[in-house]
Design a protein around this motif. Structure first.
Motif, PDB file in Angstrom:
ATOM      1  N   GLU A 104     -50.858  70.298 -26.054  1.00 49.35           N
ATOM      2  CA  GLU A 104     -50.780  68.992 -25.405  1.00 49.35           C
ATOM      3  C   GLU A 104     -50.820  69.219 -23.905  1.00 49.35           C
ATOM      4  O   GLU A 104     -50.200  70.142 -23.379  1.00 49.35           O
ATOM      5  CB  GLU A 104     -49.485  68.260 -25.823  1.00 49.35           C
ATOM      6  CG  GLU A 104     -49.370  66.844 -25.307  1.00 49.35           C
ATOM      7  CD  GLU A 104     -50.442  65.882 -25.851  1.00 49.35           C
ATOM      8  OE1 GLU A 104     -51.061  66.163 -26.893  1.00 49.35           O
ATOM      9  OE2 GLU A 104     -50.678  64.849 -25.189  1.00 49.35           O
ATOM     10  N   ILE A 105     -51.582  68.350 -23.214  1.00 55.76           N
ATOM     11  CA  ILE A 105     -51.673  68.454 -21.761  1.00 55.76           C
ATOM     12  C   ILE A 105     -50.798  67.366 -21.143  1.00 55.76           C
ATOM     13  O   ILE A 105     -50.901  66.201 -21.522  1.00 55.76           O
ATOM     14  CB  ILE A 105     -53.130  68.233 -21.282  1.00 55.76           C
ATOM     15  CG1 ILE A 105     -54.087  69.187 -21.979  1.00 55.76           C
ATOM     16  CG2 ILE A 105     -53.214  68.347 -19.759  1.00 55.76           C
ATOM     17  CD1 ILE A 105     -54.159  70.569 -21.425  1.00 55.76           C
ATOM     18  N   ALA A 106     -49.921  67.760 -20.207  1.00 54.90           N
ATOM     19  CA  ALA A 106     -49.203  66.755 -19.410  1.00 54.90           C
ATOM     20  C   ALA A 106     -49.948  66.664 -18.086  1.00 54.90           C
ATOM     21  O   ALA A 106     -50.017  67.635 -17.338  1.00 54.90           O
ATOM     22  CB  ALA A 106     -47.760  67.194 -19.190  1.00 54.90           C
ATOM     23  N   ASN A 107     -50.518  65.500 -17.837  1.00 59.10           N
ATOM     24  CA  ASN A 107     -51.352  65.343 -16.640  1.00 59.10           C
ATOM     25  C   ASN A 107     -50.469  65.051 -15.427  1.00 59.10           C
ATOM     26  O   ASN A 107     -50.147  63.909 -15.140  1.00 59.10           O
ATOM     27  CB  ASN A 107     -52.353  64.204 -16.874  1.00 59.10           C
ATOM     28  CG  ASN A 107     -53.252  63.983 -15.676  1.00 59.10           C
ATOM     29  OD1 ASN A 107     -53.105  64.639 -14.650  1.00 59.10           O
ATOM     30  ND2 ASN A 107     -54.182  63.057 -15.818  1.00 59.10           N
TER      31      ASN A 107
ATOM     32  N   ASP B 198     -40.757  63.730 -16.598  1.00 59.00           N
ATOM     33  CA  ASP B 198     -40.917  62.779 -17.718  1.00 59.00           C
ATOM     34  C   ASP B 198     -42.205  63.043 -18.485  1.00 59.00           C
ATOM     35  O   ASP B 198     -42.239  62.990 -19.720  1.00 59.00           O
ATOM     36  CB  ASP B 198     -40.927  61.345 -17.190  1.00 59.00           C
ATOM     37  CG  ASP B 198     -39.507  60.813 -16.972  1.00 59.00           C
ATOM     38  OD1 ASP B 198     -38.571  61.458 -17.491  1.00 59.00           O
ATOM     39  OD2 ASP B 198     -39.359  59.777 -16.287  1.00 59.00           O
ATOM     40  N   LEU B 199     -43.276  63.293 -17.741  1.00 60.83           N
ATOM     41  CA  LEU B 199     -44.567  63.530 -18.404  1.00 60.83           C
ATOM     42  C   LEU B 199     -44.501  64.787 -19.279  1.00 60.83           C
ATOM     43  O   LEU B 199     -45.028  64.818 -20.393  1.00 60.83           O
ATOM     44  CB  LEU B 199     -45.689  63.665 -17.360  1.00 60.83           C
ATOM     45  CG  LEU B 199     -46.079  62.363 -16.644  1.00 60.83           C
ATOM     46  CD1 LEU B 199     -46.977  62.651 -15.440  1.00 60.83           C
ATOM     47  CD2 LEU B 199     -46.781  61.397 -17.602  1.00 60.83           C
ATOM     48  N   VAL B 200     -43.817  65.821 -18.768  1.00 56.58           N
ATOM     49  CA  VAL B 200     -43.672  67.053 -19.549  1.00 56.58           C
ATOM     50  C   VAL B 200     -42.801  66.778 -20.782  1.00 56.58           C
ATOM     51  O   VAL B 200     -43.111  67.216 -21.902  1.00 56.58           O
ATOM     52  CB  VAL B 200     -43.071  68.185 -18.685  1.00 56.58           C
ATOM     53  CG1 VAL B 200     -42.750  69.405 -19.548  1.00 56.58           C
ATOM     54  CG2 VAL B 200     -44.026  68.560 -17.554  1.00 56.58           C
ATOM     55  N   ARG B 201     -41.749  65.977 -20.588  1.00 57.15           N
ATOM     56  CA  ARG B 201     -40.847  65.657 -21.704  1.00 57.15           C
ATOM     57  C   ARG B 201     -41.614  64.945 -22.833  1.00 57.15           C
ATOM     58  O   ARG B 201     -41.452  65.243 -24.010  1.00 57.15           O
ATOM     59  CB  ARG B 201     -39.706  64.767 -21.195  1.00 57.15           C
ATOM     60  CG  ARG B 201     -38.542  64.618 -22.173  1.00 57.15           C
ATOM     61  CD  ARG B 201     -37.541  63.548 -21.732  1.00 57.15           C
ATOM     62  NE  ARG B 201     -37.186  63.580 -20.317  1.00 57.15           N
ATOM     63  CZ  ARG B 201     -36.352  64.462 -19.766  1.00 57.15           C
ATOM     64  NH1 ARG B 201     -35.751  65.366 -20.518  1.00 57.15           N
ATOM     65  NH2 ARG B 201     -36.097  64.431 -18.470  1.00 57.15           N
ATOM     66  N   MET B 202     -42.489  64.008 -22.428  1.00 60.72           N
ATOM     67  CA  MET B 202     -43.293  63.290 -23.427  1.00 60.72           C
ATOM     68  C   MET B 202     -44.229  64.250 -24.157  1.00 60.72           C
ATOM     69  O   MET B 202     -44.378  64.193 -25.385  1.00 60.72           O
ATOM     70  CB  MET B 202     -44.137  62.201 -22.737  1.00 60.72           C
ATOM     71  CG  MET B 202     -43.324  61.015 -22.239  1.00 60.72           C
ATOM     72  SD  MET B 202     -44.226  60.043 -21.026  1.00 60.72           S
ATOM     73  CE  MET B 202     -45.466  59.300 -22.049  1.00 60.72           C
ATOM     74  N   ALA B 203     -44.845  65.136 -23.392  1.00 62.88           N
ATOM     75  CA  ALA B 203     -45.790  66.072 -24.009  1.00 62.88           C
ATOM     76  C   ALA B 203     -45.083  66.994 -24.988  1.00 62.88           C
ATOM     77  O   ALA B 203     -45.599  67.294 -26.076  1.00 62.88           O
ATOM     78  CB  ALA B 203     -46.504  66.877 -22.926  1.00 62.88           C
TER      79      ALA B 203
ATOM     80  N   GLU C  35     -43.357  60.210 -28.157  1.00 65.80           N
ATOM     81  CA  GLU C  35     -43.486  60.220 -26.688  1.00 65.80           C
ATOM     82  C   GLU C  35     -42.657  59.087 -26.078  1.00 65.80           C
ATOM     83  O   GLU C  35     -41.948  59.276 -25.088  1.00 65.80           O
ATOM     84  CB  GLU C  35     -44.951  60.029 -26.276  1.00 65.80           C
ATOM     85  CG  GLU C  35     -45.803  61.257 -26.407  1.00 65.80           C
ATOM     86  CD  GLU C  35     -47.178  61.013 -25.804  1.00 65.80           C
ATOM     87  OE1 GLU C  35     -47.457  61.585 -24.757  1.00 65.80           O
ATOM     88  OE2 GLU C  35     -47.962  60.227 -26.378  1.00 65.80           O
ATOM     89  N   VAL C  36     -42.782  57.919 -26.682  1.00 66.67           N
ATOM     90  CA  VAL C  36     -42.050  56.754 -26.162  1.00 66.67           C
ATOM     91  C   VAL C  36     -40.548  57.014 -26.236  1.00 66.67           C
ATOM     92  O   VAL C  36     -39.800  56.766 -25.279  1.00 66.67           O
ATOM     93  CB  VAL C  36     -42.427  55.483 -26.963  1.00 66.67           C
ATOM     94  CG1 VAL C  36     -41.577  54.300 -26.521  1.00 66.67           C
ATOM     95  CG2 VAL C  36     -43.907  55.180 -26.812  1.00 66.67           C
TER      96      VAL C  36
END
Lengths: 192, 659
Positions: B93-96, B117-122, B653-654
């Motif tokens: 998975e890529i966290a942009n 947060d983006l990394v946590r979702m990924a 993710e949510v």
């Protein structure tokens, strides 16, 4: 300014004649305007240098020869040196002066013709310029007797105007130059 | 339990300047299932990738998160990286944190918090990932080229020379397109027909090429590697296998019609070939003008046809062709000059288009190559060319440059000066654009050696006066009005899309721009591919183009098509929709929603108690599905899921970001 009517208002062959006399191809010009931008006397010209070339390209002989621009050209050759198309613009201006003198259209610019004429007559006779004589001759020819008089007074006070014209040794050499030019011009005339 | 590795990228200063990488790595180390966190200056570099491979081996990672740039940039790179280390490529998975974070934020603290947060979702999402495999489908080793102009001809020859079968579909009765109508070609002035007709002949003689002239593509089904194309072979009323092209029929035919090939400047018969070197050299009856079709009698052509090739009751024929790749080379049409009322095209016969000028100057044209003005047949002394007519004019809906007109007008000027001794040529232009090898030199030749006078300015009006056409314009270099009294005025017409380009685009499922030109997948890096796999573009259907560029693009499209046809099988998209049959109620709301026609109904049998029931459920064709996800939104039962983006994964993710 009135519209150009093409090709009717053109003098066929004018552009070619100017190119030949000037030894450069006026049609090579792509009108970038670098000549006009760098010309030190363009502010005093009625047509900008690139406009003169443009009118020559379109054979507009009468309009070009009625202009003063090519008479004002100081032949500093900045334009010729900078031109990306290698148009020798200063030579074009020279060629226009030559055509103008020969065809008499210089009547449109009587003072300029008087100035050049006075200069050449003095150099031919004395081998060098005599400022006072030149001034007197120009004043008589142009009939503008009192213009620039304040400048004349200043020059006089600083001793810049000699009363007696000086003479150079090799006057016959100068006369020779004038003779050869006349012969050359006669030849040119014969060719046309 | 998943074992997740997180790799945070600095991207030089692109990310590191705005996001505190140290805080991100610290936070990531605390996230569930994360067993290893590393950061790299450039993760996409070879050492960066090596560190991922090493960590996978060292820590026994089974899932990877890369926090870096957009997945559009490097998702494929890192899929290959983890695949090389033995993981399934979809366990990534890529966290942009670049395009969607560091590049768009200035506040370092907030940007760092967002990156975390983006990394946590990924991390939450990748924990739900499962291995995906893609299906493969066979490749039909045959290509179709739509359009038989120079683009289509070149593409067909190149693909055929690469060893694949090619089917060429051309809607007019002959190959050649616009190039066949041209006289000379810039900047070398070779005769257009002389360089084109050998290629036309080569197409029909090539053992790998099948030509369907006077035919149109009706329908395109299928997908890359396996397109099914329906072609309508229009009735010529002539049996192509019998016709020898001897010409007896059109010599005897009593009906004269304006020739489309000569743009109405010359005539042809009702049974005709468009021009003498037409390929295939087979006659065609124009049923709109043939007396037999209008009044039921005549049949003179039939009487004189020794080959007995005339078939008055011939019907259109529908054929189906299976191909693996399609090259679209449908060309352009000329801008309609009537849009410029002030120039009087259509009103004054001595105002013509550039293409009409080509026919006038062409030795096989209606005047046998003598430039004569249409009104009275006089040879013009003064010719005015007006450029940018239907180009660079937003008011007329053509804001773009048509790219060819500067050069063809210079060519017209040279040809005029060569053919009419003592003629005067004036060219009104806005700019002279000559970006090609030898192009500027060619333009200089027109103005210096051939004495064309270029006047910078747009013409305001053209009107007749005493047998002349008066052209009013401005020389903006002098700042002066210019009036040219001309004998002939030639409008340099721009290029616009074919009238049915959009219809063709819809048949093919490719996109087009606001001007109707078909769109390439990427303007720089994928110039001949479309967004639909297996469909390539060549020539002016993609945008205005001259012959050298068209040929180059056709060669490029052919090499792409040949590379595709060289493959044994194609790997389909792995991230596709899948149906949970237990949940599917068989309503098939998903079917009309699918843009790729990938969904159909299937009947399944189930045992309920002691009884076996049969019912309908949706089925996804993995070769057709592109993974767009439209069906998953339409599904009322949540039975449809997009692999790689399942409802479960997205909810994880949510959950991670809004606990």
């Amino acid at each position: 300014m009135k519209a150009l009517v093409l090709p009717a208002s053109g003098a066929p062959g004018f552009a070619a004649e100017v190119s030949r006399l000037a030894g450069t191809d006026v049609q090579a010009c792509y009108a970038c305007g670098k000549c006009s931008a760098g010309c030190p006397v363009s502010a005093s010209m009625d047509y900008q240098p690139h406009q003169i070339i443009r009118l020559v390209q379109l054979d507009q002989k009468d309009e070009v020869l009625s202009a003063s621009a090519f008479w004002l050209c100081a032949s500093c050759v900045t334009c010729s040196v900078r031109c990306p198309r290698e148009v020798k613009l200063a030579q074009v201006m020279d060629a226009l002066r030559e055509i103008s003198r020969r065809s008499g259209v210089a009547a449109g610019q009587p003072r300029i013709a008087a100035f050049y004429g006075s200069f050449l007559d003095l150099v031919r006779s004395g081998g060098r310029l005599h400022e006072l004589g030149m001034t007197a001759m120009y004043k008589l020819r142009s009939r503008d007797l009192f213009g620039d008089i304040d400048l004349g007074v200043k020059l006089m006070l600083r001793g810049k105007l000699k009363l007696i014209p000086g003479r150079i040794k090799g006057r016959h050499h100068v006369a020779g130059i004038f003779r050869r030019v006349r012969e050359h011009e006669a030849g040119e005339g014969g060719k046309r | 339990m998943p074992r997740i590795g997180v790799f945070v990228c600095w991207c030089g200063s692109n990310i590191a300047a705005t996001v505190d990488i140290g805080q991100v790595t610290e936070a990531a180390a605390e996230m569930p299932h994360v067993v290893c966190v590393e950061d790299n200056k450039y993760t996409c570099s070879e050492p960066g990738q090596a560190s991922i491979r090493q960590a996978i081996a060292q820590h026994g990672l089974d899932r990877v998160v890369v926090a870096a740039c957009s997945p559009r940039m490097h998702e494929n790179t890192f899929r290959k990286t983890i695949s090389a280390a033995g993981l399934n490529p979809y366990l990534l998975e890529i966290a942009n944190i670049r395009e969607q974070c560091s590049w768009v934020h200035a506040d370092r603290v907030a940007a760092t918090a967002k990156a975390i947060d983006l990394v946590r979702m990924a991390v939450a999402k990748v924990a739900q990932h499962s291995a995906l495999t893609s299906s493969t489908s066979p490749v039909t080793r045959r290509a179709m080229v739509i359009g038989g102009g120079i683009a289509g001809i070149q593409a067909a020859l190149d693909i055929a020379d690469a060893g694949h079968e090619v089917v060429v579909v051309e809607r007019s009765p002959t190959l050649g397109g616009h190039m066949a109508q041209l006289d000379k070609t810039f900047p070398t002035l070779d005769c257009s027909a002389c360089i084109l007709t050998p290629k036309m002949v080569e197409v029909v003689q090539h053992p790998k090429i099948t030509l369907y002239a006077y035919s149109e593509v009706e329908k395109v089904d299928g997908y890359v590697g396996s397109f099914k194309v329906t072609v309508r072979r229009k009735a010529r009323s002539v049996d192509e296998s019998k016709c020898t092209g001897c010409g007896a029929c059109w010599e005897k035919c009593p009906v004269k019609v304006k020739s489309e090939f000569d743009l109405g400047l010359g005539t042809r018969k009702a049974i005709y070939v468009p021009f003498p070197q037409a390929v295939p050299a087979k006659a065609t009856i124009d049923r709109e003008h043939c007396i037999y079709y209008l009044r039921g009698r005549c049949r003179i052509c039939e009487r004189f046809c020794e080959a007995k090739a005339i078939v008055f009751d011939q019907q259109d024929e529908i054929i189906n062709v299976e191909v693996g790749a399609i090259v679209v080379a449908t060309g352009f049409q000329q801008f309609d000059q009537a849009a410029y009322g002030e120039y009087g095209y259509g009103e004054y016969p001595d105002v013509i288009t550039g293409l009409e000028f080509e026919r006038l100057v062409n030795a096989s044209g209606p005047t046998e190559g003598k430039i004569k003005r249409p009104s009275d047949g006089k040879v013009p002394e003064t010719v005015v060319f007006i450029k940018c007519v239907g180009s660079r004019d937003e008011h007329k809906g053509v804001p773009y440059c048509s790219r060819t007109c500067c050069m063809y007008t210079a060519k017209h000027a040279i040809l005029t000066r060569e053919k009419i001794h003592g003629s005067k040529v004036f060219i009104f232009y806005m700019d002279v654009r000559t970006p090609g090898k030898g192009y500027e030199e060619f333009y200089r030749r027109a103005s210096e050696e051939d004495g064309a006078r270029y006047l910078r300015g747009r013409v305001s009006r053209v009107y007749p006066k005493g047998g002349k056409m008066v052209v009013l314009g401005e020389d903006t270099l002098l700042g002066r009005k210019v009036i040219v009294e001309a004998d002939l005025v030639v409008l340099a017409s721009g290029m616009i899309a074919q009238p049915d380009a959009q219809e063709m685009a819809r048949k093919l499922g490719v996109s087009y721009d606001q001007h109707g030109f078909l769109t390439e997948a990427h303007p720089k890096l994928r110039p001949v591919e479309t967004n639909t796999a297996g469909i390539f573009l060549a020539g002016a259907c993609q945008g205005p183009k001259d012959i050298p560029d068209t040929v180059a693009q056709a060669c490029a499209a052919a090499s792409k098509a040949a590379a595709l046809l060289n493959r044994e099988a194609l790997e389909a998209e792995a991230m596709i929709a899948c149906v949970d049959e237990a949940r599917c109620s068989g309503c098939l709301w998903c079917e009309p929603v699918c843009p790729y026609k990938a969904i159909s109904a299937k009947t399944i049998s189930e045992r309920v108690g002691r009884r076996t029931l049969t019912r309908s459920v949706a089925e996804v064709n993995p070769s057709l599905c592109h993974g767009c996800g439209a069906c998953t939104v339409a599904c009322r039962d949540s039975a449809l899921n997009l692999l790689g983006f399942t409802n479960q994964q997205i909810l994880a993710e949510v959950e991670a970001v809004c606990p």
